[in-house]
Design an enzyme around this catalytic site. Structure first.
Site, PDB file in Angstrom:
ATOM      1  N   THR A 171       0.809  -1.217  -0.289  1.00 36.87           N
ATOM      2  CA  THR A 171       0.102   0.168   0.001  1.00 36.87           C
ATOM      3  C   THR A 171       0.686   1.148  -0.247  1.00 36.87           C
ATOM      4  OG1 THR A 171      -1.385  -1.427   1.109  1.00 36.87           O
ATOM      5  CG2 THR A 171      -1.870   1.155   1.887  1.00 36.87           C
ATOM      6  N   ARG A 199     -13.862  -8.627  -1.184  1.00 36.42           N
ATOM      7  CA  ARG A 199     -12.817  -8.173   0.313  1.00 36.42           C
ATOM      8  C   ARG A 199     -12.442  -6.533   0.431  1.00 36.42           C
ATOM      9  NH1 ARG A 199      -7.778  -5.801   2.015  1.00 36.42           N
ATOM     10  NH2 ARG A 199      -7.350  -6.403   4.490  1.00 36.42           N
ATOM     11  N   GLY A 201     -10.817  -3.868   2.648  1.00 34.20           N
ATOM     12  CA  GLY A 201      -9.517  -3.432   3.145  1.00 34.20           C
ATOM     13  C   GLY A 201     -10.300  -2.101   4.394  1.00 34.20           C
ATOM     14  N   ASP A 202      -8.422  -2.347   5.132  1.00 26.18           N
ATOM     15  CA  ASP A 202      -8.741  -0.655   5.647  1.00 26.18           C
ATOM     16  C   ASP A 202      -8.347   0.759   4.711  1.00 26.18           C
ATOM     17  OD1 ASP A 202      -6.400  -1.591   5.726  1.00 26.18           O
ATOM     18  OD2 ASP A 202      -5.386   0.627   6.271  1.00 26.18           O
ATOM     19  N   THR A 222      -0.610   1.457   6.283  1.00 29.45           N
ATOM     20  CA  THR A 222      -0.347   0.792   5.948  1.00 29.45           C
ATOM     21  C   THR A 222      -0.943  -0.989   6.976  1.00 29.45           C
ATOM     22  OG1 THR A 222       0.857  -0.693   4.401  1.00 29.45           O
ATOM     23  CG2 THR A 222       1.871   1.205   6.096  1.00 29.45           C
TER      24      THR A 222
END
Ligand code: ASP
Length: 312
Positions: A171, A199, A201-202, A222
């Site tokens: 990232t 999916r 992610g954050d 990250t």
């Protein structure tokens, strides 16, 4: 106001393999230098973080845009967020395909829609309407990403069991403060190899992958997305600073908290409203660079802080 401009960028946490170490360092240095030249020429922090992240998305050393990792079906699904600390405006995208610069698209969502995040096919439909350039998936996929994906398939390894291997690359993100004292952040990613289709992610989640508020500062994170979301890592750093901690202490305490609470590892960059900054990580490595006062600082391994003059 006449603030000293500062930009900090990262190219992801985890165990960046040795064969990507040099290109990762070079990549973050280029991105920080470009963002800094925008800031010293009177550009806004929003312009600077967008441009820096775009450079990192175009660099195949990183897991964002070109070079993104592949999901369980061998496809690319991208997430990104950009936030303006002046008015808490924010734009995010998740699970988008065939777009080389999701960060630019996130800014379009921030400025051209009443929403914070668009996802999947709806996001792609809006991208078409806004004439955001579409690229074939093959253009985004690198040999490295394919090799990594094949390894997961061959050994049927779970996403978490491979998280600490030498293969991970990562990232990207940036935080900046401009001469007007405005603060912004941006984060962009392909996520994690072999993630389930769909999916998220954050990275595109406000308060987890990034947060910016002129009142305190800005953060881009990250690492293991599921852990980062559980502790809303970016906002946690700013909460710590609001209690009086320095950016360095706030970053270390938030990462420690994530490790103790949910056994998650990661890294982050932060800049405060007074231009103090930090880059901190609990993984083996994290590529980072900071430009301020015409000095470029950068590192990859724990404790590293190389410095050079910026020629401009
Ligand atoms: N945080 C990203 C995600 O979980 C990946 C990373 O930063 O390594 O999608």
């Amino acid at each position: 106001m006449d603030m000293k401009p500062v930009i900090v960028v990262h190219g992801g946490a985890w165990a960046i393999p040795d064969n990507l170490a040099e290109s990762s360092k070079l990549g973050v240095r280029d991105a920080a230098t470009c963002g800094f030249s925008i800031l010293v020429n009177g550009g806004s922090s929003l312009q600077a973080v967008e441009a820096a992240v775009q450079i990192l998305e175009d660099n195949i050393a990183f897991d964002a845009g070109h070079g993104a990792v592949l999901n369980a079906d061998g496809e690319v699904e991208l997430d990104a967020i950009i936030m303006d600390g002046k008015n808490l405006a924010v734009g995010a995208v998740s699970c988008i395909k065939n777009i080389a610069n999701p960060i630019m698209f996130a800014r379009t969502i921030m400025e051209q829609t009443p929403h914070v995040m668009l996802t999947g096919s709806g996001a792609n439909k809006f991208a078409e309407k806004m004439n955001i350039e579409k690229v074939p998936t093959e253009e985004l996929v690198t040999e490295n990403a394919i090799k990594e994906w094949e390894q997961y398939q061959r050994y049927k390894q779970s996403v978490t069991s491979l998280f600490n291997t030498e293969r991970m690359h990562d990232t990207v993100g940036a935080v900046a403060i401009d001469s007007m004292g405005n603060i912004s952040c941006a984060t962009s990613t392909g996520g994690i190899t072999n993630k389930m289709v769909g999916r998220v992610g954050d990275s595109p989640i406000i308060g987890s992958g990034a947060y910016a508020d002129n009142f305190t500062g800005a953060v881009s994170t990250t690492g293991h997305g599921e852990s980062i979301m559980k502790v809303t890592l970016a906002r946690q750093v700013l909460f710590n600073m609001e209690k009086g901690e320095s950016p360095q202490c706030a970053a270390e305490h938030a990462l420690e908290y994530m490790k103790n609470k949910v056994h998650g590892r990661g890294g982050l960059i932060v800049v405060s409203k007074s231009g103090e900054w930090a880059a901190s990580f609990t993984t083996k490595r994290m590529a980072w660079a900071c430009a301020e006062n015409k000095i470029l600082s950068y590192g990859l391994n724990p404790g590293e802080n190389f410095q050079e003059k910026i020629n401009m």
